[in-house]
Design a protein around this motif. Structure first.
Motif, short mmCIF file in Angstrom:
data_model
loop_
_atom_site.label_atom_id
_atom_site.label_comp_id
_atom_site.label_asym_id
_atom_site.label_seq_id
_atom_site.Cartn_x
_atom_site.Cartn_y
_atom_site.Cartn_z
N GLU A 51 0.83 -1.21 0.00
CA GLU A 51 0.00 0.00 0.00
C GLU A 51 0.86 1.26 0.00
O GLU A 51 0.58 2.21 -0.72
CB GLU A 51 -0.94 0.00 1.20
N LYS A 52 1.92 1.28 0.82
CA LYS A 52 2.81 2.44 0.89
C LYS A 52 3.93 2.37 -0.14
O LYS A 52 4.70 3.31 -0.28
CB LYS A 52 3.43 2.55 2.29
N MET A 53 4.06 1.22 -0.82
CA MET A 53 5.16 0.97 -1.76
C MET A 53 6.50 1.22 -1.08
O MET A 53 7.33 2.01 -1.55
CB MET A 53 4.98 1.82 -3.02
N ASP A 54 6.72 0.52 0.04
CA ASP A 54 7.89 0.75 0.88
C ASP A 54 8.53 -0.58 1.26
O ASP A 54 7.85 -1.59 1.42
CB ASP A 54 7.46 1.51 2.14
N PHE A 55 9.86 -0.58 1.38
CA PHE A 55 10.62 -1.73 1.87
C PHE A 55 11.08 -1.46 3.29
O PHE A 55 11.45 -0.33 3.62
CB PHE A 55 11.87 -1.98 1.01
N ALA A 56 11.09 -2.49 4.14
CA ALA A 56 11.54 -2.32 5.53
C ALA A 56 12.17 -3.62 6.02
O ALA A 56 12.05 -4.67 5.40
CB ALA A 56 10.36 -1.93 6.42
N ASN A 57 12.83 -3.55 7.17
CA ASN A 57 13.38 -4.72 7.87
C ASN A 57 14.34 -5.54 7.02
O ASN A 57 14.14 -6.72 6.78
CB ASN A 57 12.26 -5.62 8.40
N ARG A 58 15.43 -4.94 6.60
CA ARG A 58 16.45 -5.63 5.82
C ARG A 58 17.15 -6.67 6.68
O ARG A 58 17.56 -6.40 7.80
CB ARG A 58 17.46 -4.61 5.30
N ARG A 59 17.31 -7.88 6.15
CA ARG A 59 18.02 -8.95 6.87
C ARG A 59 18.67 -9.89 5.85
O ARG A 59 18.16 -10.08 4.76
CB ARG A 59 17.09 -9.69 7.81
N LYS A 60 19.81 -10.45 6.22
CA LYS A 60 20.55 -11.37 5.37
C LYS A 60 19.86 -12.74 5.41
O LYS A 60 19.52 -13.24 6.48
CB LYS A 60 22.00 -11.48 5.87
N VAL A 61 19.61 -13.32 4.22
CA VAL A 61 18.89 -14.59 4.15
C VAL A 61 19.47 -15.49 3.06
O VAL A 61 20.26 -15.04 2.22
CB VAL A 61 17.38 -14.38 3.85
N GLN A 62 19.05 -16.75 3.10
CA GLN A 62 19.34 -17.71 2.04
C GLN A 62 18.05 -18.46 1.73
O GLN A 62 17.31 -18.83 2.64
CB GLN A 62 20.41 -18.70 2.45
N MET A 63 17.78 -18.67 0.45
CA MET A 63 16.64 -19.46 0.03
C MET A 63 17.18 -20.67 -0.71
O MET A 63 17.98 -20.53 -1.64
CB MET A 63 15.72 -18.65 -0.89
N VAL A 64 16.76 -21.86 -0.30
CA VAL A 64 17.26 -23.10 -0.89
C VAL A 64 16.20 -23.68 -1.81
O VAL A 64 15.05 -23.85 -1.42
CB VAL A 64 17.63 -24.13 0.20
N LEU A 65 16.59 -23.96 -3.05
CA LEU A 65 15.72 -24.58 -4.02
C LEU A 65 16.23 -26.00 -4.24
O LEU A 65 17.37 -26.19 -4.68
CB LEU A 65 15.75 -23.80 -5.34
N ASN A 66 15.41 -26.98 -3.91
CA ASN A 66 15.77 -28.38 -4.14
C ASN A 66 15.39 -28.75 -5.56
O ASN A 66 14.29 -28.45 -6.02
CB ASN A 66 15.07 -29.30 -3.15
N THR A 67 16.31 -29.40 -6.25
CA THR A 67 16.08 -29.81 -7.63
C THR A 67 16.15 -31.33 -7.71
O THR A 67 16.65 -31.99 -6.80
CB THR A 67 17.12 -29.20 -8.57
N GLU A 68 15.64 -31.85 -8.80
CA GLU A 68 15.70 -33.29 -8.99
C GLU A 68 16.44 -33.56 -10.29
O GLU A 68 16.11 -32.98 -11.33
CB GLU A 68 14.29 -33.87 -9.05
N PHE A 69 17.41 -34.42 -10.22
CA PHE A 69 18.20 -34.75 -11.40
C PHE A 69 17.46 -35.83 -12.19
O PHE A 69 17.04 -36.84 -11.64
CB PHE A 69 19.59 -35.25 -10.99
N GLU A 70 17.30 -35.60 -13.48
CA GLU A 70 16.66 -36.59 -14.34
C GLU A 70 17.60 -36.92 -15.48
O GLU A 70 18.22 -36.05 -16.06
CB GLU A 70 15.35 -36.05 -14.90
N THR A 71 17.68 -38.19 -15.80
CA THR A 71 18.50 -38.63 -16.92
C THR A 71 17.60 -38.84 -18.12
O THR A 71 16.56 -39.51 -18.02
CB THR A 71 19.22 -39.95 -16.57
N LEU A 72 17.98 -38.26 -19.22
CA LEU A 72 17.21 -38.41 -20.44
C LEU A 72 17.91 -39.41 -21.37
O LEU A 72 19.11 -39.33 -21.58
CB LEU A 72 17.07 -37.06 -21.16
N PHE A 73 17.15 -40.32 -21.87
CA PHE A 73 17.67 -41.32 -22.80
C PHE A 73 17.06 -41.06 -24.17
O PHE A 73 15.85 -40.91 -24.29
CB PHE A 73 17.34 -42.74 -22.34
N ARG A 74 17.91 -41.05 -25.17
CA ARG A 74 17.43 -40.88 -26.55
C ARG A 74 17.18 -42.23 -27.19
O ARG A 74 17.96 -43.16 -27.02
CB ARG A 74 18.44 -40.11 -27.38
N GLU A 75 16.08 -42.29 -27.92
CA GLU A 75 15.82 -43.51 -28.68
C GLU A 75 16.53 -43.43 -30.02
O GLU A 75 16.63 -42.37 -30.61
CB GLU A 75 14.31 -43.66 -28.91
N LYS A 76 17.06 -44.55 -30.47
CA LYS A 76 17.78 -44.59 -31.75
C LYS A 76 16.89 -45.14 -32.82
O LYS A 76 16.04 -45.87 -32.68
CB LYS A 76 19.05 -45.41 -31.63
#
Length: 76
Positions: A51-76
């Protein structure tokens, strides 16, 4: 495999919305952890008053994104 750390300069930084609050995170470092299948965004979090278009309360953070490894196989 070892971790990859990318330190962003001012022109490369970007914002991510925190899905659990009314905050945004300004990312200044990205760490890729291949062994853990994770991407870690590091930076500063700011509470947002839309509503005020304002930023407040600055703090150092980390956001962790978990990913999933997928193996792709090509058909010949």
């Amino acid at each position: 495999m070892s971790e990859v750390v990318i330190n962003l300069n001012e022109d490369q930084r970007f914002l991510i919305e925190d899905p659990n609050s009314d905050a945004v995170i300004m990312v200044d470092r990205v760490t890729i952890l291949p062994v853990a299948n994770q991407i870690v965004y590091s930076g500063y979090s700011f509470d947002v008053d839309y509503e005020k278009m304002d930023f407040a309360n600055r703090r150092k953070v980390q956001m962790v994104l978990n990913t999933e490894f997928e193996t792709l196989f090509r058909e010949k």
